[in-house]
Design a protein around this motif. Structure first.
Motif, PDB file in Angstrom:
ATOM      1  N   THR A  28       0.767  -1.318  -0.108  1.00  0.00           N
ATOM      2  CA  THR A  28      -0.068  -0.105  -0.283  1.00  0.00           C
ATOM      3  C   THR A  28       0.965   1.371  -0.055  1.00  0.00           C
ATOM      4  OG1 THR A  28       0.025   0.123   2.230  1.00  0.00           O
ATOM      5  CG2 THR A  28      -1.846  -1.139   1.347  1.00  0.00           C
ATOM      6  N   ALA A  29       2.071   1.255   0.028  1.00  0.00           N
ATOM      7  CA  ALA A  29       3.194   2.340  -0.016  1.00  0.00           C
ATOM      8  C   ALA A  29       3.007   2.873  -1.211  1.00  0.00           C
ATOM      9  CB  ALA A  29       4.346   1.749   0.100  1.00  0.00           C
ATOM     10  N   THR A  30       3.212   4.176  -1.304  1.00  0.00           N
ATOM     11  CA  THR A  30       3.345   5.355  -2.503  1.00  0.00           C
ATOM     12  C   THR A  30       4.715   5.384  -2.568  1.00  0.00           C
ATOM     13  OG1 THR A  30       3.187   7.142  -1.100  1.00  0.00           O
ATOM     14  CG2 THR A  30       1.118   6.165  -1.992  1.00  0.00           C
ATOM     15  N   ALA A  31       5.077   5.781  -4.015  1.00  0.00           N
ATOM     16  CA  ALA A  31       6.306   6.041  -4.626  1.00  0.00           C
ATOM     17  C   ALA A  31       6.363   7.004  -5.396  1.00  0.00           C
ATOM     18  CB  ALA A  31       6.949   4.794  -4.969  1.00  0.00           C
ATOM     19  N   SER A  32       7.396   7.719  -5.513  1.00  0.00           N
ATOM     20  CA  SER A  32       7.293   8.719  -6.725  1.00  0.00           C
ATOM     21  C   SER A  32       8.224   8.345  -7.835  1.00  0.00           C
ATOM     22  CB  SER A  32       8.264  10.060  -6.106  1.00  0.00           C
ATOM     23  OG  SER A  32       9.376   9.749  -5.805  1.00  0.00           O
ATOM     24  N   GLN A  33       8.936   7.249  -7.792  1.00  0.00           N
ATOM     25  CA  GLN A  33       9.904   6.768  -8.948  1.00  0.00           C
ATOM     26  C   GLN A  33       8.986   5.430  -9.572  1.00  0.00           C
ATOM     27  OE1 GLN A  33      13.429   5.463  -7.143  1.00  0.00           O
ATOM     28  NE2 GLN A  33      14.242   7.814  -7.022  1.00  0.00           N
ATOM     29  N   THR A  34       9.428   5.180 -10.782  1.00  0.00           N
ATOM     30  CA  THR A  34       8.843   3.981 -11.464  1.00  0.00           C
ATOM     31  C   THR A  34       9.751   3.313 -11.910  1.00  0.00           C
ATOM     32  OG1 THR A  34       8.294   5.262 -13.450  1.00  0.00           O
ATOM     33  CG2 THR A  34       6.612   4.800 -11.823  1.00  0.00           C
ATOM     34  N   ILE A  35       9.690   1.956 -12.182  1.00  0.00           N
ATOM     35  CA  ILE A  35      10.652   1.093 -13.074  1.00  0.00           C
ATOM     36  C   ILE A  35       9.965   0.022 -13.912  1.00  0.00           C
ATOM     37  CG2 ILE A  35      10.799  -0.802 -11.408  1.00  0.00           C
ATOM     38  CD1 ILE A  35      13.776  -1.042 -11.682  1.00  0.00           C
ATOM     39  N   ILE A  46      10.197   1.713  -4.647  1.00  0.00           N
ATOM     40  CA  ILE A  46      10.577   2.128  -3.343  1.00  0.00           C
ATOM     41  C   ILE A  46      11.982   1.519  -3.035  1.00  0.00           C
ATOM     42  CG2 ILE A  46      10.010   1.953  -1.195  1.00  0.00           C
ATOM     43  CD1 ILE A  46       7.249   1.598  -1.839  1.00  0.00           C
ATOM     44  N   ASP A  47      12.970   2.294  -2.543  1.00  0.00           N
ATOM     45  CA  ASP A  47      14.283   2.084  -2.317  1.00  0.00           C
ATOM     46  C   ASP A  47      14.291   1.659  -0.881  1.00  0.00           C
ATOM     47  OD1 ASP A  47      15.667   2.184  -4.802  1.00  0.00           O
ATOM     48  OD2 ASP A  47      15.672   4.446  -4.518  1.00  0.00           O
ATOM     49  N   VAL A  48      14.983   0.638  -0.331  1.00  0.00           N
ATOM     50  CA  VAL A  48      15.210   0.245   0.919  1.00  0.00           C
ATOM     51  C   VAL A  48      16.545  -0.044   1.328  1.00  0.00           C
ATOM     52  CG1 VAL A  48      12.805  -0.748   1.145  1.00  0.00           C
ATOM     53  CG2 VAL A  48      14.624  -1.927   0.722  1.00  0.00           C
ATOM     54  N   GLU A  49      16.971   0.448   2.602  1.00  0.00           N
ATOM     55  CA  GLU A  49      18.608   0.472   2.617  1.00  0.00           C
ATOM     56  C   GLU A  49      18.687  -1.206   3.092  1.00  0.00           C
ATOM     57  OE1 GLU A  49      20.685   2.743   2.644  1.00  0.00           O
ATOM     58  OE2 GLU A  49      18.925   3.935   1.686  1.00  0.00           O
ATOM     59  N   ILE A  50      17.869  -2.140   3.478  1.00  0.00           N
ATOM     60  CA  ILE A  50      18.129  -3.132   3.908  1.00  0.00           C
ATOM     61  C   ILE A  50      16.891  -4.141   3.918  1.00  0.00           C
ATOM     62  CG2 ILE A  50      17.800  -3.092   6.228  1.00  0.00           C
ATOM     63  CD1 ILE A  50      20.163  -4.479   7.010  1.00  0.00           C
ATOM     64  N   SER A  51      17.033  -5.467   3.479  1.00  0.00           N
ATOM     65  CA  SER A  51      15.951  -6.350   3.272  1.00  0.00           C
ATOM     66  C   SER A  51      16.556  -7.758   3.545  1.00  0.00           C
ATOM     67  CB  SER A  51      15.405  -6.226   1.798  1.00  0.00           C
ATOM     68  OG  SER A  51      16.519  -6.932   0.876  1.00  0.00           O
ATOM     69  N   SER A  52      15.733  -8.802   3.122  1.00  0.00           N
ATOM     70  CA  SER A  52      16.274 -10.180   3.559  1.00  0.00           C
ATOM     71  C   SER A  52      17.524 -10.580   2.717  1.00  0.00           C
ATOM     72  CB  SER A  52      15.247 -11.207   3.328  1.00  0.00           C
ATOM     73  OG  SER A  52      14.461 -11.158   1.962  1.00  0.00           O
ATOM     74  N   ALA A  53      17.698  -9.966   1.640  1.00  0.00           N
ATOM     75  CA  ALA A  53      18.695 -10.269   0.827  1.00  0.00           C
ATOM     76  C   ALA A  53      20.207  -9.368   1.185  1.00  0.00           C
ATOM     77  CB  ALA A  53      18.838  -9.698  -0.728  1.00  0.00           C
ATOM     78  N   SER A  54      20.044  -8.807   2.222  1.00  0.00           N
ATOM     79  CA  SER A  54      21.309  -8.221   2.780  1.00  0.00           C
ATOM     80  C   SER A  54      21.341  -7.949   4.225  1.00  0.00           C
ATOM     81  CB  SER A  54      21.366  -6.570   2.048  1.00  0.00           C
ATOM     82  OG  SER A  54      20.363  -5.989   2.671  1.00  0.00           O
ATOM     83  N   HIS A  55      20.270  -8.457   5.026  1.00  0.00           N
ATOM     84  CA  HIS A  55      20.344  -8.701   6.406  1.00  0.00           C
ATOM     85  C   HIS A  55      21.157  -9.616   7.048  1.00  0.00           C
ATOM     86  CE1 HIS A  55      18.887  -8.787  10.439  1.00  0.00           C
ATOM     87  NE2 HIS A  55      18.396  -7.414  10.211  1.00  0.00           N
ATOM     88  N   PRO A  56      22.013  -9.419   7.892  1.00  0.00           N
ATOM     89  CA  PRO A  56      23.130 -10.394   8.483  1.00  0.00           C
ATOM     90  C   PRO A  56      22.192 -11.697   8.904  1.00  0.00           C
ATOM     91  CG  PRO A  56      23.533  -8.274   9.210  1.00  0.00           C
ATOM     92  CD  PRO A  56      22.329  -8.126   8.559  1.00  0.00           C
TER      93      PRO A  56
END
Length: 86
Positions: A28-35, A46-56
């Protein structure tokens, strides 16, 4: 459920900036960028700093913690070295 009170859920792409991976999911999050996704459709990005791909925890990597600095700080603060009691 009552109609008209819930936010609209739609497909959104989350980009993990640390790992460089993309996830297409519903949000339900809104974003100003598209891809443009591999299927040819354009989705909000939506850019995130950390997710399951980078979390220790999920990747199995650990970070080095400066424990020596913590011990020295403790000794400066309380004025005596830490000794173990047997």
């Amino acid at each position: 459920m009552r109609s008209g009170i819930h936010p609209t859920s739609r497909p959104v792409v989350f980009r993990d900036r640390a790992a460089g991976t993309h996830f297409l999911t519903r949000s339900t999050a809104t974003a100003s960028q598209t891809i443009e996704w591999a299927d040819g459709n354009t989705y909000p990005l939506i850019d995130v700093e950390i997710s399951s791909a980078s979390h220790p925890v999920y990747t199995g990597t650990t970070r080095v913690v400066d424990t020596a600095g913590r011990v020295e700080r403790f000794q400066r603060r309380y004025g005596h070295p830490v000794t173990s009691r047997a």
